[in-house]
Design a protein around this motif. Sequence first.
Motif, PDB file in Angstrom:
ATOM      1  N   GLY A 103      -4.562  13.108  10.974  1.00 55.86           N
ATOM      2  CA  GLY A 103      -3.546  14.097  10.422  1.00 55.86           C
ATOM      3  C   GLY A 103      -2.145  13.629  10.382  1.00 55.86           C
ATOM      4  N   PRO A 104      -1.458  14.373   9.572  1.00 58.63           N
ATOM      5  CA  PRO A 104       0.096  13.917   9.232  1.00 58.63           C
ATOM      6  C   PRO A 104       0.986  14.143  10.494  1.00 58.63           C
ATOM      7  N   GLU A 105       0.414  15.077  11.288  1.00 61.24           N
ATOM      8  CA  GLU A 105       1.272  15.434  12.532  1.00 61.24           C
ATOM      9  C   GLU A 105       1.246  14.407  13.606  1.00 61.24           C
ATOM     10  N   ARG A 106       0.261  13.442  13.460  1.00 68.37           N
ATOM     11  CA  ARG A 106      -0.453  12.709  14.782  1.00 68.37           C
ATOM     12  C   ARG A 106      -0.364  11.343  14.576  1.00 68.37           C
ATOM     13  N   ILE A 107       0.513  10.961  13.450  1.00 66.97           N
ATOM     14  CA  ILE A 107       0.689   9.689  13.240  1.00 66.97           C
ATOM     15  C   ILE A 107       1.971   9.038  12.955  1.00 66.97           C
ATOM     16  N   CYS A 108       2.694   8.020  13.449  1.00 62.51           N
ATOM     17  CA  CYS A 108       3.880   7.495  13.422  1.00 62.51           C
ATOM     18  C   CYS A 108       3.971   5.852  12.967  1.00 62.51           C
ATOM     19  N   TRP A 109       4.997   5.472  12.449  1.00 63.38           N
ATOM     20  CA  TRP A 109       4.908   4.079  11.835  1.00 63.38           C
ATOM     21  C   TRP A 109       5.739   3.300  12.951  1.00 63.38           C
ATOM     22  N   GLY A 110       4.908   1.810  12.755  1.00 67.53           N
ATOM     23  CA  GLY A 110       5.548   1.066  13.793  1.00 67.53           C
ATOM     24  C   GLY A 110       5.349  -0.549  13.103  1.00 67.53           C
ATOM     25  N   GLY A 111       6.544  -1.126  12.951  1.00 64.76           N
ATOM     26  CA  GLY A 111       6.566  -2.671  12.661  1.00 64.76           C
ATOM     27  C   GLY A 111       5.636  -3.631  13.199  1.00 64.76           C
ATOM     28  N   ASP A 112       5.849  -3.830  14.528  1.00 57.15           N
ATOM     29  CA  ASP A 112       5.132  -4.743  15.171  1.00 57.15           C
ATOM     30  C   ASP A 112       5.653  -5.997  14.823  1.00 57.15           C
ATOM     31  N   TRP A 113       6.892  -6.237  14.520  1.00 54.10           N
ATOM     32  CA  TRP A 113       7.794  -7.320  14.332  1.00 54.10           C
ATOM     33  C   TRP A 113       7.866  -8.170  16.123  1.00 54.10           C
ATOM     34  N   PRO A 114       7.500  -9.396  15.978  1.00 54.54           N
ATOM     35  CA  PRO A 114       7.256 -10.349  15.026  1.00 54.54           C
ATOM     36  C   PRO A 114       5.647 -10.584  14.646  1.00 54.54           C
ATOM     37  N   VAL A 115       4.915  -9.964  15.455  1.00 53.25           N
ATOM     38  CA  VAL A 115       3.607 -10.080  15.262  1.00 53.25           C
ATOM     39  C   VAL A 115       3.185  -9.763  13.784  1.00 53.25           C
ATOM     40  N   ASN A 116       3.819  -8.975  12.968  1.00 48.23           N
ATOM     41  CA  ASN A 116       3.579  -8.765  11.622  1.00 48.23           C
ATOM     42  C   ASN A 116       3.842 -10.189  10.797  1.00 48.23           C
ATOM     43  N   THR A 117       4.555 -11.129  11.250  1.00 54.32           N
ATOM     44  CA  THR A 117       4.845 -12.328  10.570  1.00 54.32           C
ATOM     45  C   THR A 117       3.574 -13.117  10.438  1.00 54.32           C
ATOM     46  N   LEU A 118       2.346 -12.981  10.981  1.00 57.34           N
ATOM     47  CA  LEU A 118       1.221 -13.471  10.888  1.00 57.34           C
ATOM     48  C   LEU A 118       0.534 -13.079   9.630  1.00 57.34           C
ATOM     49  N   GLY A 119       1.051 -12.071   9.029  1.00 55.99           N
ATOM     50  CA  GLY A 119       0.493 -11.315   8.164  1.00 55.99           C
ATOM     51  C   GLY A 119       1.293 -11.091   6.703  1.00 55.99           C
ATOM     52  N   GLY A 120       2.643 -11.681   6.703  1.00 56.87           N
ATOM     53  CA  GLY A 120       3.491 -11.507   5.743  1.00 56.87           C
ATOM     54  C   GLY A 120       4.966 -11.028   6.053  1.00 56.87           C
ATOM     55  N   GLY A 121       4.896 -10.583   7.224  1.00 53.46           N
ATOM     56  CA  GLY A 121       6.162 -10.277   7.637  1.00 53.46           C
ATOM     57  C   GLY A 121       6.709  -8.613   7.582  1.00 53.46           C
ATOM     58  N   LEU A 122       7.824  -8.550   8.035  1.00 52.52           N
ATOM     59  CA  LEU A 122       8.247  -6.837   8.138  1.00 52.52           C
ATOM     60  C   LEU A 122       8.505  -6.268   6.729  1.00 52.52           C
ATOM     61  N   SER A 123       9.223  -7.170   5.945  1.00 51.61           N
ATOM     62  CA  SER A 123       9.354  -6.518   4.432  1.00 51.61           C
ATOM     63  C   SER A 123       7.949  -6.067   3.940  1.00 51.61           C
ATOM     64  N   THR A 124       7.108  -7.251   4.042  1.00 49.48           N
ATOM     65  CA  THR A 124       5.767  -7.078   3.249  1.00 49.48           C
ATOM     66  C   THR A 124       5.026  -5.913   3.815  1.00 49.48           C
ATOM     67  N   TRP A 125       5.139  -5.676   5.206  1.00 49.23           N
ATOM     68  CA  TRP A 125       4.524  -4.645   5.813  1.00 49.23           C
ATOM     69  C   TRP A 125       5.007  -3.179   5.500  1.00 49.23           C
ATOM     70  N   VAL A 126       6.571  -3.200   5.302  1.00 55.63           N
ATOM     71  CA  VAL A 126       7.054  -1.882   4.915  1.00 55.63           C
ATOM     72  C   VAL A 126       6.654  -1.530   3.296  1.00 55.63           C
ATOM     73  N   ALA A 127       6.691  -2.602   2.725  1.00 51.62           N
ATOM     74  CA  ALA A 127       6.294  -2.375   1.174  1.00 51.62           C
ATOM     75  C   ALA A 127       4.992  -1.903   1.080  1.00 51.62           C
ATOM     76  N   ALA A 128       3.995  -2.450   1.921  1.00 51.00           N
ATOM     77  CA  ALA A 128       2.592  -2.002   1.967  1.00 51.00           C
ATOM     78  C   ALA A 128       2.446  -0.474   2.254  1.00 51.00           C
ATOM     79  N   THR A 129       2.937  -0.110   3.324  1.00 48.69           N
ATOM     80  CA  THR A 129       3.046   1.068   3.817  1.00 48.69           C
ATOM     81  C   THR A 129       3.678   2.113   2.870  1.00 48.69           C
ATOM     82  N   ARG A 130       4.726   1.781   2.100  1.00 51.66           N
ATOM     83  CA  ARG A 130       5.154   2.720   1.309  1.00 51.66           C
ATOM     84  C   ARG A 130       4.449   2.876   0.022  1.00 51.66           C
TER      85      ARG A 130
END
Length: 281
Positions: free
Chosen positions: A229-256
């Motif tokens: 539900g919308p009140e029990r989720i939050c966003w996290g980057g997981d940098w630098p682990v996210n570089t294994l799948g495209g990186g921080l900017s890619t993850w932000v764009a995907a989430t948006r």
Amino acid sequence: MQEPAILDSHLHLVDRSRLDYPWLSGAPALDRDWLLETYAEEARRIGIGGAIHMEVDVADARLEDETDWIAELAASGIFPIRGAIAACRPESAEFPAFLDRSAARDLVVGFRRVLHVVPDEVSKGELFRQNIRLLSGPDLPFDLCVLARQLPLAIELVDSAPNTRFVLDHCGVPDIEGGQWDTWARNLSEIAKRPNVCAKISGVVAYGGAGWTLDELSRWVTHTAETFGPERICWGGDWPVNTLGGGLSTWVAATRAIFAGCSAEERAALYSGNAARIWKL
């Protein structure tokens, strides 16, 4: 309308000249320094306005040294570090004293013990669970970092400490590349029934394999968001682990893109409001 600034609830920093990271030698793609200056340059460009540092599983003897280092960085003004989720060892008899010291520090807003790097029996121990229950005193959340197969283990731990607040990292680490949906989805729905658990929409680009697509990723992220539900989720980057799948900017764009159809209020809660509430910032 301009989107609200993101509060990144899951930032890792690595400086091998300051701390010891025994696991890095087994992760060659990440075996380097990952410094705040590097993160800050990219983060500012993509709308991240602040971050919570997440412990990086340093050597046992250096846990409090890591917090000292992050406190220095927070005071430096390089980038707004709003809090630190500190490493802990609840299996230790020294944990209560450690908790007292850590809870007295304004920067420390929560704790984590990575559970997929230790035997499953560790979190089943009564001392471990007793110490996790102590977190309800200062009301500091415990981040659950488990593999998808360990979600039943996480449920057991949550049930053993009903007055402690928990945050499930990385959507429960689903095997997106392998398409292992059914058991993960069922166990995620089960742990979401516990009102003292929130979920972190964080870093799942690292689990999609080299050829992941937005449509594939969306299925897993959306199930997590709808289940908690919308009140029990939050966003996290997981940098630098996210570089294994495209990186921080890619993850932000995907989430948006995945959450574009949500209301402005729901997006604000995901990107900053819920994290500020969960960690009392």
